[in-house]
Design an enzyme around this catalytic site. Sequence first.
Site, short mmCIF file in Angstrom:
data_model
loop_
_atom_site.label_atom_id
_atom_site.label_comp_id
_atom_site.label_asym_id
_atom_site.label_seq_id
_atom_site.Cartn_x
_atom_site.Cartn_y
_atom_site.Cartn_z
CE LYS A 115 8.44 0.12 -5.43
NZ LYS A 115 8.19 0.22 -4.03
CE LYS A 197 1.24 1.06 -7.22
NZ LYS A 197 1.37 0.30 -6.02
CE LYS A 200 2.99 4.06 0.73
NZ LYS A 200 4.10 3.14 0.51
P1 ATP Z 1 5.18 3.04 -3.59
O1 ATP Z 1 4.70 4.12 -4.49
O2 ATP Z 1 6.15 3.47 -2.54
O3 ATP Z 1 5.55 1.78 -4.29
P2 ATP Z 1 2.46 2.35 -3.02
O4 ATP Z 1 1.65 3.60 -2.98
O5 ATP Z 1 2.33 1.51 -4.23
O6 ATP Z 1 3.96 2.66 -2.71
P3 ATP Z 1 2.57 0.24 -1.05
O7 ATP Z 1 3.23 0.52 0.24
O8 ATP Z 1 3.33 -0.56 -2.05
O9 ATP Z 1 2.06 1.57 -1.72
O10 ATP Z 1 1.20 -0.45 -0.79
C1 ATP Z 1 0.46 -0.48 0.41
C2 ATP Z 1 -0.86 -1.15 0.14
O11 ATP Z 1 -1.68 -0.28 -0.63
C3 ATP Z 1 -0.78 -2.43 -0.66
O12 ATP Z 1 -1.70 -3.37 -0.13
C4 ATP Z 1 -1.15 -2.05 -2.03
O13 ATP Z 1 -1.72 -3.12 -2.75
C5 ATP Z 1 -2.16 -0.95 -1.78
N1 ATP Z 1 -2.19 0.01 -2.87
C6 ATP Z 1 -1.16 0.79 -3.25
N2 ATP Z 1 -1.53 1.59 -4.26
C7 ATP Z 1 -2.83 1.29 -4.52
C8 ATP Z 1 -3.78 1.79 -5.46
N3 ATP Z 1 -3.47 2.74 -6.32
N4 ATP Z 1 -5.02 1.29 -5.43
C9 ATP Z 1 -5.36 0.32 -4.56
N5 ATP Z 1 -4.51 -0.19 -3.65
C10 ATP Z 1 -3.26 0.28 -3.62
#
Ligand code: ATP
Length: 334
Positions: A115, A197, A200
């Site tokens: 980040k 990964k 969002k």
């Molecule tokens: P950002 O892109 O804003 O960092 P993010 O999509 O990684 O967000 P988070 O809010 O950090 O999402 O995560 C919410 C939940 O979703 C967490 O438990 C995280 O482990 C899970 N998660 C996020 N991305 C994935 C993914 N690609 N596959 C499986 N689990 C995920």
Amino acid sequence: MIGDEKILFSGMQATGNLTLGNYLGALKNWVSLADEYTTFYCVVDEHSITVRQDPAELRKRARNLLMLYIAAGIDPEKNCIYYQSHVSGHAELAWILNCFTYMGELQRMTQFKDKSAKHADNINAGLFTYPVLMAADILLYQADVVPVGKDQQQHLEITRDIAQRFNSIYGDVFTIPEGYYGKAGARIMSLQDPDKKMSKSDENTNGSIYLMDDPDTIMRKFKRAVTDSVGSIAYNEEQAGIRNLIDIYCACTDKTPEEVVREFDGKGYGEFKPAVGEAVVSRLKPLQDEFHRLEKEKGYIDSIIKNNAEKASYYSNKTLRKVQKKIGFPERIR
Ligand code: ATP
Ligand code: LTN
């Protein structure tokens, strides 16, 4: 333990629109575990401001996220669904735990490194101490289990380290939580770059399936998903794109990778990709319908927000008071 039940805590940030990765890696497990535990499902809006947010947008996203928890199948009367910013104990315990966390530990966090590279113009102290607030979230409720995607494993480990450090000084104050990572879907990758990964906050929106994407968009994104030139449907390291599609298909249909490989034996990607798309469309349909219904139930959602914030405050205060007493803060005069 509350009554006879173990405690579960988890949370998601109200940043961006939720993806299929968030659903399959986290939310889906939340639903399946809800019956076995006393649960706290938090919208972690305080974590969101580690990255600059538009206020109106943040407020809207936080509410949408809370409704998505419910739309995904979590009963808000039985499970405590609430906003982190409505319960002051999170920030208060985070401050205390900051004093039990080392700079070196936080410097090792890969999410901080990622980040800060992404937001080089705003590497704020909150971004650095983000895992401490997360530790406070979890420890405040004496959680036994924390379902998250694999990307959060490092944060859970630091939570356990902080709790153990605190307990070794003051006695058994905190329950040491265990991570729960589920089976299929623990790590869903981008459809455009299977080494990254699905996220969002990805600028390439074709790489992510958003929970509110309509069926045509979902089908289009799957048809364009990056694969390889091998041409056969197999589950291995070399075919990362196909392996990701198999993971998604498994998580949506509750099949195993072996079953999927058998089902598509001798078939090409032109047949497999739309099949994955359809599985996703039908998995998301009930959630989308329910979300649109809840959007119209303003009074009901407001009452959930109010009641659950009170419930969360009640439980979190118990831990907070105990911690304050242990470290030597003066007693409150009643
Ligand atoms: P950002 O892109 O804003 O960092 P993010 O999509 O990684 O967000 P988070 O809010 O950090 O999402 O995560 C919410 C939940 O979703 C967490 O438990 C995280 O482990 C899970 N998660 C996020 N991305 C994935 C993914 N690609 N596959 C499986 N689990 C995920
Ligand atoms: N850091 C997590 C969100 C989060 C969380 C938590 C998850 C904040 N506090 C407590 C589980 C338990 C994330 O980015 N997914």
